[in-house]
Design an enzyme around this catalytic site. Structure first.
Site, short mmCIF file in Angstrom:
data_model
loop_
_atom_site.label_atom_id
_atom_site.label_comp_id
_atom_site.label_asym_id
_atom_site.label_seq_id
_atom_site.Cartn_x
_atom_site.Cartn_y
_atom_site.Cartn_z
N ARG A 141 34.08 131.64 4.78
CA ARG A 141 34.22 130.39 5.53
C ARG A 141 34.06 129.18 4.62
O ARG A 141 34.62 128.12 4.86
CB ARG A 141 33.19 130.36 6.66
N TYR A 197 47.69 106.79 15.93
CA TYR A 197 48.26 107.99 16.56
C TYR A 197 47.53 108.23 17.90
O TYR A 197 46.29 108.21 17.96
CB TYR A 197 48.05 109.13 15.57
C1 PLP Z 1 51.09 114.49 13.84
C2 PLP Z 1 50.11 113.48 13.43
C3 PLP Z 1 48.76 113.78 13.38
C4 PLP Z 1 48.19 115.07 13.87
O1 PLP Z 1 48.63 116.19 13.20
P1 PLP Z 1 48.54 117.62 13.92
O2 PLP Z 1 48.62 118.60 12.81
O3 PLP Z 1 49.70 117.68 14.87
O4 PLP Z 1 47.23 117.65 14.65
C5 PLP Z 1 47.90 112.81 12.90
N1 PLP Z 1 48.35 111.61 12.52
C6 PLP Z 1 49.63 111.28 12.57
C7 PLP Z 1 50.07 109.94 12.11
C8 PLP Z 1 50.57 112.20 13.03
O5 PLP Z 1 51.86 111.85 13.14
#
Ligand code: PLP
Length: 392
Positions: free
Chosen positions: A59, A112
């Site tokens: 881990r 986001y």
């Molecule tokens: C897609 C995205 C995330 C999250 O990524 P995941 O792997 O889907 O959790 C974070 N920040 C931005 C700007 C994104 O476009």
């Protein structure tokens, strides 16, 4: 096999190819093995003492995760890198690594959506006050700092609106008070923008997007400055985060070709933005690399390239039903979330109503496109199908 010492100064594309690789440790094989593991054995009890052996439990890391972390350290110019199960997991871990009860947290209004959800639902339960700020504040963010402001979250360009932020100015303001600066740098990747060199303490990537690049893994990465690293290592270890080795391997494989993929994404995206901008039903292109974008000057000053994700607003006379008809007529662009893969994608976007810090946003219909590695002429033909479906 003896070790060849690489030259120290290397350009980014060379780092992408060579960083984190130690063939001499693996009988000369170019890539590290995918280590499936939980238990690590010790030869005797003396080796069970802390630090006596490189690995003690899977881990906490293994040769596969080490390879990706080391490659990203070189690319990000970071003191250390930790991996997360997804981009959102990287966001939440980075936030928790530098916040505690009683802190005030400044978050860009353009973040986001799921980052915003985390800030609105989880952080308040631990007594952390979240305040959203206009992404275009730059150094004027100074006026929002309180004695208990522990960190500032940035994302540039921001999700859906693609607003740019003056990261060096924000970092300089934060430095005066000692607040940490976090940045979601998924759009530019550490190839086209170097958060740590611009004053950021925690540089976050949804590796799911361009690092992986093939739409087959979710993974996140957090690169830390020297002062943010102890907090990150502590929190990351305490939370028990571990990424499946096959996924780590796919991210490492993706990283090796990220440079040439991004070059092509950028070239095709600029061609498509040029074409779309001429269309009478398009009111605005949202892409900082596009010459008329309001964030273009900051982008040109701080970034060395652009990726393939951008947005556009239809003129106000285009209805929601027409925007849907446009998207439904596309045959090469898939309808789907996420981005950064080799295939083009589109989603409908409604900008109005997603912000709270007074950022002006249009009421009409918008679209976000992820430009893949297809031939630009075919993609333009596909978009023409969309316009044909709404009367050209
Ligand atoms: C897609 C995205 C995330 C999250 O990524 P995941 O792997 O889907 O959790 C974070 N920040 C931005 C700007 C994104 O476009």
């Amino acid at each position: 096999m003896s070790k060849k010492t690489p030259p120290t100064a290397q350009k980014p594309d060379t780092i992408l190819v060579h960083a984190g690789r130690h063939p001499e440790d693996f009988h000369g094989f170019v890539n590290p093995p995918v280590v499936h593991a939980s238990t690590v054995l010790f030869p005797d009890t003396a080796h069970m003492a802390p630090g006596a052996q490189k690995y003690n439990y899977a881990r906490r890391g293994n040769p596969t995760t080490d390879a990706l972390e080391e490659a990203l350290m070189a690319l990000e110019g970071a003191a250390g890198v930790k991996l997360a199960t997804s981009g959102l997991n990287a966001v939440s871990l980075a936030c928790l690594s530098c916040l505690k009860t009683g802190d005030h947290f400044l978050v860009a209004d353009t973040v986001y959506g799921p980052t915003r959800h985390f800030c609105d639902t989880v952080l308040p339960r631990y007594g952390i006050t979240v305040e959203y700020y206009r992404p275009d504040l730059g150094g004027a963010i100074r006026s929002l700092f309180r004695p208990n402001t522990a960190a500032v979250f940035t994302e540039a360009p921001g999700s859906l609106t693609f607003e740019m932020q003056d990261i060096p100015a924000i970092a300089a303001a934060a430095k005066e008070t000692g607040a940490f600066v976090l940045m979601d740098n998924t759009w530019a990747t550490p190839l086209y923008f170097k958060p740590i060199a611009h004053g950021v303490d925690l540089s976050i990537q949804a590796g799911t997007k361009y690092i992986v690049g093939h739409s087959d893994v979710t993974i996140g990465t957090i690169a830390a400055s020297a002062r943010a690293l102890p907090g990150l290592l502590e929190l990351h270890g305490a939370m028990g985060v571990h990424i499946a080795p096959d996924d780590v391997y796919l991210a490492l494989r993706g990283l090796r070709t990220m440079g040439i993929r991004l070059e092509r994404h950028q070239q095709t995206t600029l061609a498509i933005a040029d074409w779309l901008a001429q269309h009478p039903k398009i009111a605005r292109i949202r892409y900082p690399a596009w010459k008329d974008d309001p964030g273009h000057a900051i982008w040109a000053r701080d970034f060395s390239g652009a990726s393939g994700l951008f947005g556009f607003d239809f003129t106000p006379n285009v209805s929601k039903a027409e925007a849907s008809a446009f998207l439904d007529a596309l045959r090469l662009f898939g309808l789907g979330y996420s981005w950064g893969g080799f295939e083009s994608l589109a989603i409908p976007v409604k900008l109005a109503g997603v912000r709270s810090a007074g950022t002006p946003l249009p009421e009409g219909e918008s679209v976000r496109l992820n430009i893949g590695l297809e031939d630009p002429a075919d993609l333009i033909e596909d978009l023409s199908r969309g316009f044909a479906a709404i009367g050209n």
